[in-house]
Design an enzyme around this catalytic site. Structure first.
Site, PDB file in Angstrom:
ATOM      1  N   HIS A 204      40.610  32.849  44.955  1.00  0.00           N
ATOM      2  CA  HIS A 204      39.676  33.093  43.857  1.00  0.00           C
ATOM      3  C   HIS A 204      38.253  33.192  44.400  1.00  0.00           C
ATOM      4  CE1 HIS A 204      37.204  32.131  40.353  1.00  0.00           C
ATOM      5  NE2 HIS A 204      38.194  32.632  39.638  1.00  0.00           N
ATOM      6  N   ASP A 324      40.706  35.898  33.106  1.00  0.00           N
ATOM      7  CA  ASP A 324      39.531  35.234  33.673  1.00  0.00           C
ATOM      8  C   ASP A 324      38.744  34.496  32.593  1.00  0.00           C
ATOM      9  OD1 ASP A 324      37.998  34.276  35.730  1.00  0.00           O
ATOM     10  OD2 ASP A 324      37.125  36.202  36.317  1.00  0.00           O
TER      11      ASP A 324
HETATM   12 MN    MN Z   1      38.107  33.522  37.685  1.00  0.00          MN
END
Ligand code: MN
Length: 371
Positions: A204, A324
């Site tokens: 990430h 997200d």
């Molecule tokens: Mn993210």
């Protein structure tokens, strides 16, 4: 077409589900026929103790790009922190949009900006809490475990605990740790553990490491506008070229944000790899490593041409759906995935089938999910 009992049933099912989702998502869902299971895999989450530790770091005068982001998050009271902390609120929105499941992970930069003992303890605490959230709602949540790369041997032990004891689905790392990258030999116990456990590491983003930070200090370039993919794409390319996948050939890495721009550059990377193969430790060209050891997700990139291009370059079986949240909104991610012009077999692979396989998420069994 003859009206069968089955078509009547599916029509009434579509009507029942239509009441649950907003009009934009509903219109495209009905246009695409059958309701598909929707599993989002890069969904940020946190616990109050994490905010407390982040606040302590941000109170100093550390001139670090991630700390600038952390200062914006504040002390856990703004809208983003509330959405990170409040599972009920998240579930209600998932219900309203027909999102069956989210794989949650401790928000970036996770525990990677803390001193070693804080990082180790906080990763274990966060994993315990994450397991509690999953246990309370096993059909709606899965989890990616945190660990402290600052101590690779203890990280490997925590990874084992997270899978075998806590039954989490995989792992998350927020790019560099103390300006060091996972291809370095000191981190190999982490790569070895992920391969042995058969679970992927989600690589990430976080802000660029100190070695590349200077140009990103202007124009607020450090984060999603450009810095995240520069940092994380560079990290992934280090892994690819370093040859760690010759050593760990079954290791799977997941990149968000449509592959952090690597798919778009892949032809050129391959072309130069072939011209200078002896210069690069990897035994395989970048595209072969990408297609063997990487998956990418759609997080934060709701753009049909980018998805169709990435399907052509990597194959739909290497792509997973992600939102997200709460940095991006749920509704546009659903509308995009429902309506993007791709074959239905690819849509279902990206919406849920690839995730079920890669992250060991149980397949829906008729009564699973919302319908
Ligand atoms: Mn993210």
């Amino acid at each position: 077409m003859a009206v069968t009992r089955r078509s009547l049933l599916s029509a009434s099912g579509a009507l029942a589900s239509a009441a649950l989702v907003p009009s934009a998502a509903r219109a495209s869902a009905s246009a695409n026929g059958a309701r598909m299971r929707r599993i989002a895999v890069e969904e940020a989450w946190s616990i109050p103790e994490h905010f407390k530790a982040l606040a302590a770091v941000s109170e100093g005068d550390w001139n670090n790009l991630d700390v600038e982001n952390v200062r914006l998050l504040g002390h856990g009271t703004g809208p983003i922190p509330i959405n990170l902390l409040d599972t009920e609120r998240r579930l209600a929105e998932m219900d309203s949009l027909g999102i069956d499941m989210q794989l949650l992970s401790l928000t970036s930069p996770g525990v990677q900006i803390f001193e070693i003992e804080t990082a180790v303890a906080l990763a274990a605490l966060a994993n315990d809490r994450l397991a509690d959230v999953v246990t309370a709602n096993p059909s709606r949540f899965g989890g990616l475990a945190s660990f402290a790369p600052q101590d690779p041997r203890r990280a490997a032990k925590e990874m084992e605990r997270a899978i075998h004891k806590l039954k989490l689905n995989g792992f998350i790392v927020n790019s560099h740790t103390g300006n060091e990258y996972l291809d370095e030999a000191k981190f190999w116990p982490i790569l070895e553990a992920a391969e042995a456990l058969g679970r992927p590491i989600y690589l990430h983003p976080r802000c660029p490491s100190d070695g590349m930070a200077a140009p990103f200090r202007d124009y607020r370039m450090r984060a999603a506008i450009w810095g995240f993919q520069a940092e994380t794409g560079t990290h992934a390319m280090r892994l690819i070229l370093s040859g760690v996948f010759d050593r760990f050939p079954k290791l799977q890495i997941v990149l968000g944000h449509m592959g952090e721009n690597i798919p778009f550059h892949l032809w050129r990377s391959d072309n130069w790899y072939k011209k200078r193969a002896s210069a690069y430790p990897s035994k395989l060209p970048p595209s072969e490593v990408m297609k063997r050891n990487f998956h990418i997700t759609t997080s934060g990139v709701e753009h049909g041409p980018a998805l169709r291009y990435t399907i052509e370059v990597l194959g739909a079986e290497r792509i997973l759906w992600a939102i997200d949240y709460p940095y991006e909104e749920m509704a546009p991610a659903v509308t995009f995935m429902n309506s993007v012009d791709i074959p239905e077999a690819q849509r279902s692979a990206i919406y849920h089938r690839n995730t079920e396989r890669l992250f060991h998420v149980a397949s829906a069994t008729g009564h699973g999910g919302l319908l």
